[in-house]
Design an enzyme around this catalytic site. Structure first.
Site, mmCIF file in Angstrom:
data_model
loop_
_atom_site.group_PDB
_atom_site.id
_atom_site.type_symbol
_atom_site.label_atom_id
_atom_site.label_comp_id
_atom_site.label_asym_id
_atom_site.label_seq_id
_atom_site.Cartn_x
_atom_site.Cartn_y
_atom_site.Cartn_z
ATOM 1 N N ASN A 156 48.373 37.236 29.824
ATOM 2 C CA ASN A 156 48.695 37.490 31.224
ATOM 3 C C ASN A 156 49.790 36.506 31.648
ATOM 4 O OD1 ASN A 156 48.635 37.110 34.087
ATOM 5 N ND2 ASN A 156 46.718 38.235 34.157
ATOM 6 N N HIS A 159 51.260 33.748 35.886
ATOM 7 C CA HIS A 159 51.501 32.388 36.380
ATOM 8 C C HIS A 159 52.917 31.899 36.136
ATOM 9 C CE1 HIS A 159 47.647 32.128 37.997
ATOM 10 N NE2 HIS A 159 47.044 32.310 36.840
ATOM 11 N N HIS A 192 49.599 41.454 36.888
ATOM 12 C CA HIS A 192 48.867 41.959 38.056
ATOM 13 C C HIS A 192 49.884 42.133 39.190
ATOM 14 C CE1 HIS A 192 45.147 41.306 40.889
ATOM 15 N NE2 HIS A 192 45.855 42.372 41.209
ATOM 16 N N ARG A 194 50.156 42.559 42.584
ATOM 17 C CA ARG A 194 49.294 42.485 43.779
ATOM 18 C C ARG A 194 49.974 43.139 44.965
ATOM 19 N NH1 ARG A 194 45.103 38.988 44.810
ATOM 20 N NH2 ARG A 194 44.217 38.053 42.949
ATOM 21 N N ARG A 198 52.414 38.264 45.491
ATOM 22 C CA ARG A 198 52.499 36.798 45.502
ATOM 23 C C ARG A 198 53.119 36.229 44.223
ATOM 24 N NH1 ARG A 198 46.214 35.006 45.154
ATOM 25 N NH2 ARG A 198 46.094 36.346 46.970
ATOM 26 N N GLU A 219 47.566 45.374 35.725
ATOM 27 C CA GLU A 219 46.368 45.107 36.546
ATOM 28 C C GLU A 219 46.703 45.449 37.980
ATOM 29 O OE1 GLU A 219 44.489 41.225 37.026
ATOM 30 O OE2 GLU A 219 44.547 41.157 34.858
ATOM 31 N N THR A 250 41.414 36.790 40.966
ATOM 32 C CA THR A 250 40.413 37.850 41.099
ATOM 33 C C THR A 250 39.027 37.216 41.042
ATOM 34 O OG1 THR A 250 41.953 39.122 39.763
ATOM 35 C CG2 THR A 250 39.828 40.137 40.243
ATOM 36 N N GLU A 300 36.641 45.972 31.253
ATOM 37 C CA GLU A 300 36.939 44.579 30.923
ATOM 38 C C GLU A 300 35.808 43.749 31.532
ATOM 39 O OE1 GLU A 300 40.892 43.006 31.769
ATOM 40 O OE2 GLU A 300 40.039 40.977 31.938
ATOM 41 N N HIS A 340 39.001 36.373 31.889
ATOM 42 C CA HIS A 340 38.971 35.555 33.104
ATOM 43 C C HIS A 340 38.367 34.194 32.810
ATOM 44 C CE1 HIS A 340 39.326 34.453 37.233
ATOM 45 N NE2 HIS A 340 39.954 35.593 37.456
#
Ligand code: PXP
Length: 388
Positions: A156, A159, A192, A194, A198, A219, A250, A300, A340
């Site tokens: 992922n 970040h 993701h 969103r 963000r 995602e 999340t 998941e 996660h």
């Protein structure tokens, strides 16, 4: 071919009776005893000690006991193979010692008890032991339709975008991060998108769709604006997650049970465009069954509570929940991913679960990448998975 299960265990370990029933039925089939009944009793250690004392004059708990059924008129009409009693307390202890899931150990004990019911006895002679263990191995192999390769690692890169957005400039670019992660051996890239944008931006997903060489997993919340983007973009798969504006990441799994009809429609729209859908859920039986009902291809399993555990006991309990959920989802015909909060210390145990296909990991890898570089951080996580 009924398997009658009586669960008298009320301790903290999570057991999925439906799975044991399925395994018992599969064993009766494999042994050519479809017409027979099999009784399973799940107990704790004190109850097992009592049975062991009463029937074998051994005043201590044990993992499994088998009681073959005698024959009389009733059993002529209802052929009963016998009873298998398993102590969940001892099974859980053994699973922990071996670093395997409780359900894997329960399967091993079930097979052992079953082969005893067939008349084999490893205590009679070395020859009998060899024969019995050979048959157990055969049954375990037949029941194990599990992943034989190492778990896959999807990275992922959200970040990287978080850092870029902190300055509102172009660097660092999550697209570059995705390419480096793929070169290091990742088999998927996760982003993701969103609703509040963000971190990942529309521009990122558009370029990633063109450049990702492995598999792009988008995602997203089941929100109309993002659904339209997904239908247009056609990622290799979509993972539906709950989304709250104020959350840092999340927070919990999707409530599939509470949103069945809406999710069913969203999944139907995505699968019509040949986009397989995964639902990010807590390790919970009701959510798994609902995921199956609404037509998900994957689930998941949310590993956040396991990752956040503050004691070994809590971590073990959360791990057992993940292991049981992964088994149940797999047996229900769903493909199973997990993620996660996984890091270099806690990911190995989850990676070792043979029903889990892929791990989705972001934060821990990006945190390490700051110091050692992204290429090395991904390779080190691959090593954690390889030796799990
Ligand atoms: N899976 C899902 C559904 C997520 O929302 C996240 C966080 O973005 C992850 C996996 C990765 O979690 P982490 O960044 O803690 O590794």
């Amino acid at each position: 071919m009924p398997v009658l299960l009586n669960n008298k265990y009320s301790g903290p370990c999570q057991v999925c009776p439906a799975l044991l029933i399925q395994k018992g039925e599969a064993l009766l089939c494999l042994a050519g005893l479809k017409e027979h009944e099999l009784s399973l009793l799940l107990v704790d250690d004190p109850a097992m000690q009592e049975l062991n004392r009463q029937w074998r004059h051994k005043d201590k708990a044990t993992n499994v006991l088998s009681f073959p059924q005698g024959s009389d008129d009733y059993f002529e009409q209802h052929p009963m193979l016998g009873d298998i009693v398993i102590s969940i307390t001892t099974a859980a202890h053994e699973a922990r010692e071996q670093g395997i899931s409780l359900h894997r150990q329960l399967t091993t004990l079930l097979v052992h008890g079953f082969v005893h019911l067939l008349g084999y006895d490893h205590e009679r002679s070395d020859h009998d032991a060899e024969e019995m263990f050979g048959l157990e191995h055969h049954y375990l192999q037949a029941l194990a339709t599990r992943r034989k390769k190492m778990v896959k690692l999807a990275i992922n890169v959200d970040h990287v975008a978080t850092l870029r957005q902190a300055r509102g400039i172009k660097e660092p670019d999550p697209v570059t991060a995705a390419a480096i992660a793929e070169l290091a051996g990742a088999v998927g890239i996760v982003v993701h998108l969103r609703e509040d944008r963000r971190h990942i931006q529309d521009r990122d997903v558009e370029i990633l769709r063109q450049t990702v060489q492995t598999k792009l997993n988008l995602e997203m919340a089941a929100a109309e604006e993002i659904i339209k983007i997904a239908l247009e973009l056609k990622p290799d798969m979509v993972t539906l997650v709950p989304e709250k504006r104020a959350e840092l990441t999340t927070e919990g799994g999707l409530d599939v049970v509470g949103q069945k009809s809406n999710l069913k429609k969203v999944i139907a729209r995505l699968t019509k465009k040949k986009i397989p859908v995964s639902l990010f859920i807590d390790p919970d039986s009701a959510q798994i069954q609902a995921a199956k009902e609404v037509g998900a291809t994957f689930v998941e399993i949310h590993t956040g509570r396991y990752a956040d555990a503050t004691s070994d006991r809590e971590e073990d309990q959360e791990f057992d929940l993940i292991a049981a959920a992964a088994e149940e989802a797999y047996e229900a015909g769903l493909r199973v991913n997990a993620g996660h909060g996984l890091n270099y210390v806690n990911a190995g145990r989850v990676a070792a679960l043979p029903t889990i296909e892929e791990l989705s990991i972001g934060h821990a890898i990006m945190a390490r990448a700051i110091f050692v570089g992204l290429d090395q951080a991904v390779r080190e996580m691959m090593e954690v998975c390889r030796f799990a």
